[in-house]
Design an enzyme around this catalytic site. Sequence first.
Site, mmCIF file in Angstrom:
data_model
loop_
_atom_site.group_PDB
_atom_site.id
_atom_site.type_symbol
_atom_site.label_atom_id
_atom_site.label_comp_id
_atom_site.label_asym_id
_atom_site.label_seq_id
_atom_site.Cartn_x
_atom_site.Cartn_y
_atom_site.Cartn_z
ATOM 1 N N LYS A 160 -4.419 -1.077 10.924
ATOM 2 C CA LYS A 160 -3.522 -0.518 11.934
ATOM 3 C C LYS A 160 -3.502 1.002 11.831
ATOM 4 O O LYS A 160 -3.749 1.556 10.753
ATOM 5 C CB LYS A 160 -2.102 -1.087 11.764
ATOM 6 C CG LYS A 160 -1.598 -0.998 10.328
ATOM 7 C CD LYS A 160 -0.355 -1.821 10.125
ATOM 8 C CE LYS A 160 0.885 -1.019 10.375
ATOM 9 N NZ LYS A 160 0.983 0.178 9.514
ATOM 10 N N CYS A 182 7.218 -0.204 8.932
ATOM 11 C CA CYS A 182 6.188 -1.154 9.338
ATOM 12 C C CYS A 182 6.641 -2.604 9.266
ATOM 13 O O CYS A 182 6.235 -3.418 10.096
ATOM 14 C CB CYS A 182 4.900 -0.884 8.571
ATOM 15 S SG CYS A 182 4.179 0.695 9.112
ATOM 16 N N HIS A 240 -5.694 5.210 8.650
ATOM 17 C CA HIS A 240 -5.738 6.347 9.567
ATOM 18 C C HIS A 240 -7.013 7.170 9.419
ATOM 19 O O HIS A 240 -7.511 7.353 8.302
ATOM 20 C CB HIS A 240 -4.555 7.284 9.286
ATOM 21 C CG HIS A 240 -3.209 6.658 9.469
ATOM 22 N ND1 HIS A 240 -2.860 5.945 10.589
ATOM 23 C CD2 HIS A 240 -2.092 6.664 8.667
ATOM 24 C CE1 HIS A 240 -1.603 5.533 10.467
ATOM 25 N NE2 HIS A 240 -1.115 5.945 9.318
ATOM 26 N N ASP A 264 -2.535 0.167 6.585
ATOM 27 C CA ASP A 264 -2.413 1.377 7.369
ATOM 28 C C ASP A 264 -3.741 2.105 7.141
ATOM 29 O O ASP A 264 -4.161 2.266 5.988
ATOM 30 C CB ASP A 264 -1.220 2.176 6.811
ATOM 31 C CG ASP A 264 -0.511 3.011 7.849
ATOM 32 O OD1 ASP A 264 -0.509 2.641 9.032
ATOM 33 O OD2 ASP A 264 0.068 4.052 7.459
ATOM 34 N N HIS A 317 -1.613 10.302 4.634
ATOM 35 C CA HIS A 317 -1.535 9.063 3.845
ATOM 36 C C HIS A 317 -2.510 8.035 4.427
ATOM 37 O O HIS A 317 -2.854 8.083 5.607
ATOM 38 C CB HIS A 317 -0.108 8.490 3.858
ATOM 39 C CG HIS A 317 0.318 8.025 5.227
ATOM 40 N ND1 HIS A 317 0.773 8.891 6.190
ATOM 41 C CD2 HIS A 317 0.320 6.797 5.795
ATOM 42 C CE1 HIS A 317 1.047 8.218 7.293
ATOM 43 N NE2 HIS A 317 0.773 6.937 7.093
ATOM 44 N N ASP A 337 1.135 -3.533 4.492
ATOM 45 C CA ASP A 337 0.862 -2.207 3.906
ATOM 46 C C ASP A 337 1.210 -2.076 2.417
ATOM 47 O O ASP A 337 1.836 -1.091 2.003
ATOM 48 C CB ASP A 337 1.595 -1.116 4.698
ATOM 49 C CG ASP A 337 1.141 -1.034 6.145
ATOM 50 O OD1 ASP A 337 0.291 -1.837 6.550
ATOM 51 O OD2 ASP A 337 1.653 -0.171 6.878
HETATM 52 C C1 VGL Z 1 4.423 3.357 7.258
HETATM 53 C C2 VGL Z 1 5.162 5.461 7.766
HETATM 54 C C3 VGL Z 1 3.896 5.820 8.164
HETATM 55 C C4 VGL Z 1 4.745 1.982 6.745
HETATM 56 C C5 VGL Z 1 3.161 3.696 7.663
HETATM 57 O O1 VGL Z 1 3.815 1.267 6.303
HETATM 58 O O2 VGL Z 1 5.933 1.605 6.764
HETATM 59 N N1 VGL Z 1 5.416 4.232 7.327
HETATM 60 N N2 VGL Z 1 2.902 4.949 8.107
HETATM 61 ZN ZN ZN Z 2 0.885 5.540 8.549
#
Ligand code: VGL
Ligand code: ZN
Length: 200
Positions: free
Chosen positions: A107, A152, A50, A48, A82, A10
């Site tokens: 993910k 993550c 979403h 990430d 995010h 990420d």
């Molecule tokens: C993450 C919070 C929400 C991360 C991803 O990449 O650590 N943290 N989504």
């Molecule tokens: Zn996230």
Amino acid sequence: MDKRALILVDVQNDFLPGGALAVPDGDAVIPVINRILPQFEHVFATQDWHPPHHVSFASTHKKRVHDVIWVQGMQQMLWPDHCVHDTAGAQLADALHKGAIEQIFHKGTALDVDSYSAFFDNARKGSTGLADHLKHLHIRDLYFAGLATDYCVLYSALDALDLGFKVWVIRDACRAIGDAESAFKKMAHHGAKILDSQSL
Ligand code: VGL
Ligand code: ZN
């Protein structure tokens, strides 16, 4: 020597300073990662990724960021919107040397379940395909870097250990949202080796 893979977790604009879910000092991982990339036979990255109105967004529930709610019997921390797929915030960091990345795994793509790990969603129902891909390539040694250490990276490393991989976490190539030290301790306790990029 066994083949080693670097897993970049990420390293996305929304997790950098100025981003929607900025990780303090998050951009500091980029020069470290760029320097160590050439030392690995394989490099993979996660994003990430979403959908809008994702279950992990506070706005979806009209609640506050960092509130914790119950979703399908699991605690869910609520975040700012995010890494909505195909937005600038979800793109990998501009300064990251992306040419070395062999394949990207998404993910958090399902609307109703979050996914901290690079391997499985938090309900352990869906998989990203990363584990199968690594097994297919006979890769057993995984090195983790990226954001965030306490979410993550932590969940990815724990799942990797659970799946039987050998796991190293590159301390200076990770940054945390909150408590990095307890995350490193937890990973080490489960069998991960924590090292600095200089000793790779
Ligand atoms: C993450 C919070 C929400 C991360 C991803 O990449 O650590 N943290 N989504
Ligand atoms: Zn996230």
